[in-house]
Structure formats: structure tokens, C-alpha cells
Design a protein around this motif. Sequence first.
Motif, PDB file in Angstrom:
ATOM      1  N   LEU A  10      22.713  13.150  42.489  1.00 25.64           N
ATOM      2  CA  LEU A  10      22.038  11.894  42.140  1.00 25.64           C
ATOM      3  C   LEU A  10      20.842  12.177  41.214  1.00 25.64           C
ATOM      4  O   LEU A  10      20.640  11.505  40.204  1.00 25.64           O
ATOM      5  CB  LEU A  10      21.558  11.224  43.438  1.00 25.64           C
ATOM      6  CG  LEU A  10      21.133   9.773  43.366  1.00 25.64           C
ATOM      7  CD1 LEU A  10      22.223   8.897  42.763  1.00 25.64           C
ATOM      8  CD2 LEU A  10      20.788   9.257  44.765  1.00 25.64           C
ATOM      9  N   ALA A  11      20.081  13.230  41.527  1.00 23.95           N
ATOM     10  CA  ALA A  11      18.911  13.597  40.702  1.00 23.95           C
ATOM     11  C   ALA A  11      19.363  13.888  39.275  1.00 23.95           C
ATOM     12  O   ALA A  11      18.762  13.435  38.302  1.00 23.95           O
ATOM     13  CB  ALA A  11      18.211  14.815  41.306  1.00 23.95           C
ATOM     14  N   SER A  22      14.965  12.564  46.586  1.00 23.39           N
ATOM     15  CA  SER A  22      15.036  12.601  48.041  1.00 23.39           C
ATOM     16  C   SER A  22      14.097  11.562  48.649  1.00 23.39           C
ATOM     17  O   SER A  22      14.466  10.834  49.569  1.00 23.39           O
ATOM     18  CB  SER A  22      14.650  14.013  48.506  1.00 23.39           C
ATOM     19  OG  SER A  22      14.813  14.127  49.878  1.00 23.39           O
ATOM     20  N   GLN A  23      12.914  11.448  48.079  1.00 24.43           N
ATOM     21  CA  GLN A  23      11.931  10.461  48.580  1.00 24.43           C
ATOM     22  C   GLN A  23      12.441   9.037  48.346  1.00 24.43           C
ATOM     23  O   GLN A  23      12.334   8.168  49.201  1.00 24.43           O
ATOM     24  CB  GLN A  23      10.580  10.641  47.879  1.00 24.43           C
ATOM     25  CG  GLN A  23       9.674  11.596  48.646  1.00 24.43           C
ATOM     26  CD  GLN A  23       8.482  12.064  47.811  1.00 24.43           C
ATOM     27  OE1 GLN A  23       8.349  11.685  46.630  1.00 24.43           O
ATOM     28  NE2 GLN A  23       7.638  12.882  48.413  1.00 24.43           N
ATOM     29  N   LEU A  24      13.071   8.875  47.203  1.00 23.72           N
ATOM     30  CA  LEU A  24      13.602   7.561  46.835  1.00 23.72           C
ATOM     31  C   LEU A  24      14.671   7.131  47.837  1.00 23.72           C
ATOM     32  O   LEU A  24      14.631   6.025  48.384  1.00 23.72           O
ATOM     33  CB  LEU A  24      14.201   7.691  45.438  1.00 23.72           C
ATOM     34  CG  LEU A  24      14.613   6.431  44.754  1.00 23.72           C
ATOM     35  CD1 LEU A  24      13.394   5.564  44.477  1.00 23.72           C
ATOM     36  CD2 LEU A  24      15.327   6.768  43.454  1.00 23.72           C
ATOM     37  N   VAL A  25      15.607   8.037  48.102  1.00 20.76           N
ATOM     38  CA  VAL A  25      16.711   7.734  49.032  1.00 20.76           C
ATOM     39  C   VAL A  25      16.134   7.458  50.423  1.00 20.76           C
ATOM     40  O   VAL A  25      16.534   6.503  51.095  1.00 20.76           O
ATOM     41  CB  VAL A  25      17.744   8.880  49.055  1.00 20.76           C
ATOM     42  CG1 VAL A  25      18.740   8.715  50.187  1.00 20.76           C
ATOM     43  CG2 VAL A  25      18.481   8.953  47.717  1.00 20.76           C
TER      44      VAL A  25
ATOM     45  N   LYS B  13       8.603  -2.520  48.019  1.00 15.67           N
ATOM     46  CA  LYS B  13       8.250  -1.297  48.781  1.00 15.67           C
ATOM     47  C   LYS B  13       8.098  -0.094  47.844  1.00 15.67           C
ATOM     48  O   LYS B  13       7.241   0.766  48.056  1.00 15.67           O
ATOM     49  CB  LYS B  13       9.352  -1.016  49.811  1.00 15.67           C
ATOM     50  CG  LYS B  13       9.304  -1.939  50.998  1.00 15.67           C
ATOM     51  CD  LYS B  13       8.499  -1.355  52.171  1.00 15.67           C
ATOM     52  CE  LYS B  13       8.212  -2.394  53.232  1.00 15.67           C
ATOM     53  NZ  LYS B  13       9.398  -2.782  54.030  1.00 15.67           N
ATOM     54  N   LEU B  14       8.940  -0.005  46.803  1.00 11.94           N
ATOM     55  CA  LEU B  14       8.902   1.176  45.924  1.00 11.94           C
ATOM     56  C   LEU B  14       7.818   1.033  44.854  1.00 11.94           C
ATOM     57  O   LEU B  14       7.410   2.006  44.239  1.00 11.94           O
ATOM     58  CB  LEU B  14      10.264   1.358  45.247  1.00 11.94           C
ATOM     59  CG  LEU B  14      11.455   1.722  46.132  1.00 11.94           C
ATOM     60  CD1 LEU B  14      12.737   1.786  45.292  1.00 11.94           C
ATOM     61  CD2 LEU B  14      11.252   3.050  46.841  1.00 11.94           C
ATOM     62  N   GLY B  15       7.404  -0.224  44.627  1.00 11.33           N
ATOM     63  CA  GLY B  15       6.412  -0.459  43.579  1.00 11.33           C
ATOM     64  C   GLY B  15       7.050  -0.423  42.198  1.00 11.33           C
ATOM     65  O   GLY B  15       6.417  -0.109  41.191  1.00 11.33           O
ATOM     66  N   TYR B  16       8.397  -0.713  42.158  1.00 11.98           N
ATOM     67  CA  TYR B  16       9.097  -0.770  40.866  1.00 11.98           C
ATOM     68  C   TYR B  16       9.303  -2.238  40.487  1.00 11.98           C
ATOM     69  O   TYR B  16       9.143  -3.136  41.307  1.00 11.98           O
ATOM     70  CB  TYR B  16      10.496  -0.129  40.986  1.00 11.98           C
ATOM     71  CG  TYR B  16      10.522   1.377  41.178  1.00 11.98           C
ATOM     72  CD1 TYR B  16       9.354   2.144  41.245  1.00 11.98           C
ATOM     73  CD2 TYR B  16      11.736   2.041  41.327  1.00 11.98           C
ATOM     74  CE1 TYR B  16       9.402   3.510  41.447  1.00 11.98           C
ATOM     75  CE2 TYR B  16      11.796   3.425  41.512  1.00 11.98           C
ATOM     76  CZ  TYR B  16      10.618   4.141  41.572  1.00 11.98           C
ATOM     77  OH  TYR B  16      10.686   5.501  41.778  1.00 11.98           O
TER      78      TYR B  16
END
Lengths: 90, 90
Positions: A10-11, A22-25, B13-16
Amino acid sequence: MNNKEFISELARKLGYTNKDTSQLVSSIIGVMAQELQDGNNIAIQGFGTFEVKKKLERISINPATQQRMLIPPKLVLTYKPSVTLKEKFK
Amino acid sequence: MNNKEFISELARKLGYTNKDTSQLVSSIIGVMAQELQDGNNIAIQGFGTFEVKKKLERISINPATQQRMLIPPKLVLTYKPSVTLKEKFK
């Protein structure tokens, strides 16, 4: 494909670092888990619907001893693939 | 919670922006769909495992007419929640 392989694939596709991906997921999973715990189903376009269902209390019989047991009710998380995704497996 | 609500909650939540979040989710779905089509299962830590299973050919009988029909084999996408996620619904 385990978690590590999934994150690096994914990265690579997103052009992010493994760490950021990883943080995103994890954030996405966190949002989904919270919504589902609040009793909200989640419909994700092109992927499918996650739904929390209540499994009712039921009586189960041990085939060996014929002993009857009461299985308490419980909540189960279900997933139904979207039609578009299902089509890809035909 | 439909797709639009999910995307805006996630964006918050992600700030996007909603647009970036929507593209992000589509990319993730794209990677997952491709891997699953290639026959790879995907295990996502803290969430669960997506697996493509082959449903075998089977004979089905129409209860009204007793007519027998051959149901062809097909691939189905399954999801098994992780233990940690299941715990959250106890």
C-alpha cells in the motif's frame, strides 16, 4: 499477504512511507471500530458493508453426552461484499 | 453510515480534505481488490482477514417443483474479524 506485506504494498502504491501508511491504516481501523461499536453499520462504496448483528440466545446439545447448553446472545461483525467487488471474482 | 458520512468522519479524524480522503480510501480498496483477485488473502492487524474461497458446484432442488438445478462453482470473498476486534463487541 500478512499485515506487513499489505502495508508495504500500500505504501508503494500511495507513495507514502511504511510508517505513515501503517498509522493511516490504524486510524481508519480506529474510526471503523468506533462507529461499529456505536452500532452504526458502514457502507464503503466499491467494497461492501460492515454490519454488527445480534446472534440470539440458543440451546446447543452436546452430541456425545446429549447435554443441553444455553449459548448466550452475542454481537457479531459481518461483511457483505459490494456487487461491483463480487463481479471481479466472476 | 453511508459512504459519504464515512469519508467525512474519516477526513475529520485524519485532518485531510474529503476529496483526499476519498481518493485514499479508493486507492486502498484498489490495492485490496487487486491482491484478492490475484488469489492473495489479506490479514489486517487489529481488523481481520479477507479471503477468497471457492464454493463448489452443487445441486439445488426447487421445493415447489422438485426440479433439480446445477449451481456452478463460484469464488466468494469472506471476512473474518480479528480476535481483538471481536473482543470489542463483547
